[in-house]
Motif scaffolding. Structure first.
Motif, PDB file in Angstrom:
ATOM      1  N   HIS A  83     -20.463  -5.878   2.797  1.00 14.35           N
ATOM      2  CA  HIS A  83     -21.530  -5.059   2.230  1.00 14.35           C
ATOM      3  C   HIS A  83     -20.919  -4.100   1.223  1.00 14.35           C
ATOM      4  O   HIS A  83     -19.782  -3.633   1.419  1.00 14.35           O
ATOM      5  CB  HIS A  83     -22.243  -4.267   3.342  1.00 14.35           C
ATOM      6  N   PRO A  84     -21.625  -3.778   0.138  1.00 12.83           N
ATOM      7  CA  PRO A  84     -21.036  -2.864  -0.845  1.00 12.83           C
ATOM      8  C   PRO A  84     -20.679  -1.495  -0.282  1.00 12.83           C
ATOM      9  O   PRO A  84     -19.763  -0.831  -0.799  1.00 12.83           O
ATOM     10  CB  PRO A  84     -22.117  -2.766  -1.926  1.00 12.83           C
ATOM     11  N   ARG A  85     -21.356  -1.077   0.775  1.00 16.86           N
ATOM     12  CA  ARG A  85     -21.075   0.224   1.376  1.00 16.86           C
ATOM     13  C   ARG A  85     -20.040   0.143   2.496  1.00 16.86           C
ATOM     14  O   ARG A  85     -19.794   1.118   3.187  1.00 16.86           O
ATOM     15  CB  ARG A  85     -22.365   0.871   1.896  1.00 16.86           C
ATOM     16  N   GLY A  86     -19.416  -1.023   2.636  1.00 14.31           N
ATOM     17  CA  GLY A  86     -18.364  -1.166   3.619  1.00 14.31           C
ATOM     18  C   GLY A  86     -18.871  -1.530   5.001  1.00 14.31           C
ATOM     19  O   GLY A  86     -20.051  -1.827   5.179  1.00 14.31           O
ATOM     20  N   PRO A  87     -17.959  -1.520   5.992  1.00 15.98           N
ATOM     21  CA  PRO A  87     -16.565  -1.059   5.918  1.00 15.98           C
ATOM     22  C   PRO A  87     -15.668  -2.040   5.147  1.00 15.98           C
ATOM     23  O   PRO A  87     -15.911  -3.252   5.144  1.00 15.98           O
ATOM     24  CB  PRO A  87     -16.135  -0.986   7.379  1.00 15.98           C
ATOM     25  N   TYR A  88     -14.633  -1.473   4.492  1.00 14.56           N
ATOM     26  CA  TYR A  88     -13.701  -2.260   3.693  1.00 14.56           C
ATOM     27  C   TYR A  88     -12.372  -2.427   4.422  1.00 14.56           C
ATOM     28  O   TYR A  88     -11.842  -1.468   4.977  1.00 14.56           O
ATOM     29  CB  TYR A  88     -13.466  -1.590   2.333  1.00 14.56           C
ATOM     30  N   LYS A  89     -11.861  -3.649   4.364  1.00 12.77           N
ATOM     31  CA  LYS A  89     -10.587  -3.986   4.998  1.00 12.77           C
ATOM     32  C   LYS A  89      -9.576  -4.315   3.908  1.00 12.77           C
ATOM     33  O   LYS A  89      -9.854  -5.120   3.018  1.00 12.77           O
ATOM     34  CB  LYS A  89     -10.766  -5.192   5.920  1.00 12.77           C
ATOM     35  N   PRO A  90      -8.387  -3.713   3.949  1.00 10.94           N
ATOM     36  CA  PRO A  90      -7.400  -4.008   2.909  1.00 10.94           C
ATOM     37  C   PRO A  90      -6.838  -5.417   3.041  1.00 10.94           C
ATOM     38  O   PRO A  90      -6.726  -5.955   4.141  1.00 10.94           O
ATOM     39  CB  PRO A  90      -6.316  -2.957   3.127  1.00 10.94           C
ATOM     40  N   ALA A  91      -6.486  -6.004   1.910  1.00  4.19           N
ATOM     41  CA  ALA A  91      -5.827  -7.304   1.920  1.00  4.19           C
ATOM     42  C   ALA A  91      -4.458  -7.180   2.580  1.00  4.19           C
ATOM     43  O   ALA A  91      -3.796  -6.143   2.463  1.00  4.19           O
ATOM     44  CB  ALA A  91      -5.680  -7.828   0.496  1.00  4.19           C
ATOM     45  N   PRO A  92      -4.008  -8.211   3.272  1.00  7.90           N
ATOM     46  CA  PRO A  92      -2.696  -8.131   3.938  1.00  7.90           C
ATOM     47  C   PRO A  92      -1.523  -8.158   2.968  1.00  7.90           C
ATOM     48  O   PRO A  92      -0.399  -7.822   3.350  1.00  7.90           O
ATOM     49  CB  PRO A  92      -2.697  -9.371   4.836  1.00  7.90           C
ATOM     50  N   SER A  93      -1.777  -8.522   1.712  1.00  6.88           N
ATOM     51  CA  SER A  93      -0.675  -8.704   0.757  1.00  6.88           C
ATOM     52  C   SER A  93      -0.651  -7.644  -0.343  1.00  6.88           C
ATOM     53  O   SER A  93      -0.097  -7.861  -1.413  1.00  6.88           O
ATOM     54  CB  SER A  93      -0.775 -10.086   0.120  1.00  6.88           C
ATOM     55  N   ASN A  94      -1.273  -6.486  -0.103  1.00  8.45           N
ATOM     56  CA  ASN A  94      -1.239  -5.420  -1.106  1.00  8.45           C
ATOM     57  C   ASN A  94       0.184  -4.940  -1.339  1.00  8.45           C
ATOM     58  O   ASN A  94       0.994  -4.944  -0.423  1.00  8.45           O
ATOM     59  CB  ASN A  94      -2.121  -4.248  -0.647  1.00  8.45           C
ATOM     60  N   PRO A  95       0.520  -4.486  -2.570  1.00  8.00           N
ATOM     61  CA  PRO A  95      -0.332  -4.419  -3.763  1.00  8.00           C
ATOM     62  C   PRO A  95      -0.449  -5.772  -4.450  1.00  8.00           C
ATOM     63  O   PRO A  95       0.389  -6.656  -4.255  1.00  8.00           O
ATOM     64  CB  PRO A  95       0.402  -3.410  -4.645  1.00  8.00           C
ATOM     65  N   ILE A  96      -1.488  -5.900  -5.281  1.00  4.85           N
ATOM     66  CA  ILE A  96      -1.684  -7.150  -6.008  1.00  4.85           C
ATOM     67  C   ILE A  96      -1.169  -7.042  -7.447  1.00  4.85           C
ATOM     68  O   ILE A  96      -1.175  -8.030  -8.182  1.00  4.85           O
ATOM     69  CB  ILE A  96      -3.165  -7.570  -5.999  1.00  4.85           C
ATOM     70  N   LEU A  97      -0.725  -5.848  -7.834  1.00  6.56           N
ATOM     71  CA  LEU A  97      -0.149  -5.617  -9.158  1.00  6.56           C
ATOM     72  C   LEU A  97       0.706  -4.362  -9.094  1.00  6.56           C
ATOM     73  O   LEU A  97       0.224  -3.307  -8.676  1.00  6.56           O
ATOM     74  CB  LEU A  97      -1.257  -5.437 -10.205  1.00  6.56           C
ATOM     75  N   THR A  98       1.976  -4.460  -9.486  1.00  4.96           N
ATOM     76  CA  THR A  98       2.846  -3.289  -9.621  1.00  4.96           C
ATOM     77  C   THR A  98       4.157  -3.717 -10.275  1.00  4.96           C
ATOM     78  O   THR A  98       4.495  -4.898 -10.284  1.00  4.96           O
ATOM     79  CB  THR A  98       3.131  -2.616  -8.267  1.00  4.96           C
ATOM     80  N   GLN A  99       4.872  -2.739 -10.836  1.00  4.77           N
ATOM     81  CA  GLN A  99       6.218  -2.989 -11.379  1.00  4.77           C
ATOM     82  C   GLN A  99       7.220  -2.024 -10.742  1.00  4.77           C
ATOM     83  O   GLN A  99       8.329  -1.856 -11.253  1.00  4.77           O
ATOM     84  CB  GLN A  99       6.217  -2.804 -12.894  1.00  4.77           C
ATOM     85  N   ARG A 100       6.866  -1.439  -9.609  1.00  2.67           N
ATOM     86  CA  ARG A 100       7.669  -0.337  -9.074  1.00  2.67           C
ATOM     87  C   ARG A 100       8.922  -0.780  -8.331  1.00  2.67           C
ATOM     88  O   ARG A 100       9.772   0.061  -8.018  1.00  2.67           O
ATOM     89  CB  ARG A 100       6.801   0.507  -8.137  1.00  2.67           C
ATOM     90  N   TYR A 101       9.090  -2.039  -8.042  1.00  2.31           N
ATOM     91  CA  TYR A 101      10.198  -2.483  -7.195  1.00  2.31           C
ATOM     92  C   TYR A 101      11.430  -2.957  -7.976  1.00  2.31           C
ATOM     93  O   TYR A 101      12.390  -3.416  -7.375  1.00  2.31           O
ATOM     94  CB  TYR A 101       9.739  -3.620  -6.279  1.00  2.31           C
ATOM     95  N   PHE A 102      11.417  -2.842  -9.277  1.00  2.68           N
ATOM     96  CA  PHE A 102      12.451  -3.491 -10.077  1.00  2.68           C
ATOM     97  C   PHE A 102      13.454  -2.489 -10.628  1.00  2.68           C
ATOM     98  O   PHE A 102      13.172  -1.296 -10.728  1.00  2.68           O
ATOM     99  CB  PHE A 102      11.805  -4.294 -11.213  1.00  2.68           C
ATOM    100  N   PRO A 103      14.660  -2.967 -10.998  1.00  2.00           N
ATOM    101  CA  PRO A 103      15.684  -2.056 -11.527  1.00  2.00           C
ATOM    102  C   PRO A 103      15.189  -1.318 -12.769  1.00  2.00           C
ATOM    103  O   PRO A 103      14.495  -1.894 -13.613  1.00  2.00           O
ATOM    104  CB  PRO A 103      16.849  -2.996 -11.863  1.00  2.00           C
TER     105      PRO A 103
END
Length: 579
Positions: free
Chosen positions: A277-297
């Motif tokens: 439902h648009p008003r939730g409840p919302y469950k996070p995906a188990p594989s978050n994050p789906i976009l980031t560059q924070r883990y790299f040298p």
């Protein structure tokens, strides 16, 4: 945007495009500066080292300060907007039919009745616009937070984005980063970032996502319908920070809530939740994050960083794509081009969407969707890669890339047969007021920006030339003024030291100059090294002040949310005295 900065910013705190009137036959007064041409050239190594193949295009799609992108679709038409803060006009809007080739069709907020940023710092004003098309009433909505003019959260709307937008409607909720969702049953919702309920904030950066029912007939959230649908982020036990920039999507009968998490710096990311439902409840995906560059040298080639603040759309090929902000720092890890707009394809073949190659170091090129031709920089489409932009001000309509600061360009500009006259305001670049300055974004690490100036200042209070500006207290002024009976060219550095409220101004260099003929002024940069030079014959340039640092033009040095702006500047309130 990070709420922790909002209290600071609050303290700081016609028709789209240039006038369509015929060029006026205005005679030039000696002390009204005349700019007859501008040439901006970008020359970044990343593009020279990565030439495009026939089926490729460059990422970012919008270079320079175009942050917080949001996108929507009606049929074959895609519209994209980005933040503009105290720039005027506000909220640039772009159109595409293929997600590769974009042309700017104007600005959403292009009138004083829509945009009241005349007395606010450059990084206040308009944040994180979201654009949504409602098929239920065939109407486009742009919702945003305007930290100026006693606005707060507002919405404007139109049946046709090519024809302009309504005046703002003030919305009765707090928080930032609002977005709208229109369901198939006709119901509408607003989601946004907010503080936790009073007394429930657990740590610095703890924020929530709220949802409201929205009354489409009366254009207002419905009192008493607010509900927290995300508390803190994906996992509250890990103390996630700055959950923000929410968008809701519907696919296969499920509702997806996508948000930025981690702040708009090095820990930035995009996360996804699911609900029935648009008003939730919302469950996070188990594989978050789906976009980031924070883990790299940190020391990686062609570094793209601070990735997040995304929005999704279905492409013409039936595949999903996501637009988002990111930065490309220079060799000293400084962010002079600001936050830029990028795009990536999205794999939504499973339950949750994932940005393709969004979890590995990003590359400067992408494969185009099937059947698309790259027309960047041709046929009116926005350029990217290395390019040259020339402006002689002979067109009836000023290019949309030219912007003012805190007020309309039309208030100080006149087009003539000889070029552009800028009527100087009695305001200098360090003041939090509308300035008589026409700006173009810095779009490359390596660039040159050159103009021709015909000007005879009447006194030391008069100055005209070029400004390279990060904000009102961090900038370089390179201009012609008067000292006694002589005309002088000076380079001034303005900066505000940490923990100080005072701007410190320093004359880097100055020289007596012959202005019997127009003077050619140029600023150029190679990474963090900036040089200012002049020519009295248009060919032989003389450097003034040596090589100076771009440190005060960097977002991550002086703060705020903008990139460097290169301006044609005039003032009758000059306080820079040549040495």
């Amino acid at each position: 945007m990070q709420v922790g900065l909002l209290s600071v910013l609050m303290i700081l705190v016609s028709v789209a495009g240039f006038s369509q009137n015929k060029k006026k036959k205005t005679s030039k007064s000696d002390n009204i500066p005349l700019f007859s041409q501008v040439v901006y050239t970008g020359d970044d190594d990343v593009y020279k080292n990565n030439p495009l193949e026939a089926d490729e295009f460059y990422n970012p799609i919008l270079q320079g300060c175009y942050p917080d992108p949001a996108i929507t679709r009606k049929g074959d038409d895609y519209f994209l907007v980005s933040s503009s803060f105290a720039m005027f006009p506000g909220v640039p809007i772009f159109h595409s039919n293929d997600l590769v080739n974009w042309n700017q069709v104007g600005h959403v907020l292009d009138r004083k009745s829509q945009l009241k940023v005349h007395d606010t710092g450059i990084s206040a004003g308009v944040y994180a616009p979201a654009i949504k098309y409602n098929p239920n009433n065939d109407t486009f909505y742009m919702i945003t937070t305007q930290f100026a003019g006693d606005f707060g959260n507002i919405v404007v709307k139109t049946k046709d984005p090519f024809e302009g937008w309504s005046d703002p409607i003030k919305l009765t909720f707090n928080g930032i980063d609002p977005s709208m969702f229109f369901d198939e049953d006709g119901k509408a919702y607003v989601v946004h970032n907010d503080a936790p309920d009073q007394g429930k904030e657990l740590y610095n950066g703890h924020r929530v996502i709220k949802i409201w029912d929205y009354d489409v007939e009366n254009d207002q959230v419905i009192a008493g319908t607010d509900k927290i649908i995300v508390d803190g982020g994906v996992d509250l036990s890990e103390k996630p920070i700055w959950i923000e920039a929410p968008h809701i999507y519907k696919k296969n009968g499920k509702y997806y809530l996508m948000c930025a998490e981690g702040g708009t710096g090095g820990w930035h990311s995009e996360v996804i939740f699911i609900s029935d439902h648009p008003r939730g409840p919302y469950k996070p995906a188990p594989s978050n994050p789906i976009l980031t560059q924070r883990y790299f040298p940190q020391e990686r080639a062609n570094k793209v960083d601070w990735v997040g603040h995304a929005d999704l759309v279905e492409g013409p090929d039936g595949k999903y794509y996501g637009v988002f902000l990111a930065i490309r720092p220079n060799e000293k890890d400084r962010v002079n081009t600001g936050r830029e707009t990028f795009i990536l394809p999205v794999d939504w073949s499973g339950e949750f969407p994932v940005f393709e190659n969004g979890l590995v170091p990003m590359e400067p090129k992408l494969k185009m969707p099937e059947g698309v031709e790259n027309k960047a920089g041709r046929d009116g489409f926005f350029p990217n890669g290395n390019f040259t932009f020339k402006e002689d001000f002979s067109s009836e309509k000023l290019d949309y890339r030219w912007i003012g600061l805190r007020g309309p360009r039309e208030d100080f500009m006149t087009l003539t047969k000889k070029g552009l006259l800028i009527q100087p305001f009695e305001v200098n670049i360090k003041e939090v007021k509308p300035t008589s300055t026409l700006f173009h974004r810095q779009q490359h690490k390596n660039f040159s920006f050159e103009t021709t100036l015909d000007y005879k200042p009447a006194s030391e209070k008069d100055l005209a030339g070029i400004v390279a500006l990060q904000n009102e207290h961090s900038n370089y002024v390179f201009g012609v003024t008067k000292m006694g009976d002589e005309y002088c060219l000076l380079l001034e550095r303005n900066e505000r030291p940490r923990r100080s409220r005072q701007v410190e101004s320093k004359i880097v260099a100055s020289t007596v100059i012959d202005i019997n003929n127009p003077v050619h002024l140029k600023v150029q940069a190679h990474g963090d090294d900036y040089q200012f030079s002049y020519s009295i014959n248009g060919t032989d340039f003389v450097n003034l002040g040596g090589t100076v640092s771009g440190d005060i033009l960097s977002t991550n040095v002086v703060g705020g949310f903008t990139g460097c702006l290169l301006g044609l500047y005039a003032t009758s309130a000059n306080d820079a005295v040549p040495e």
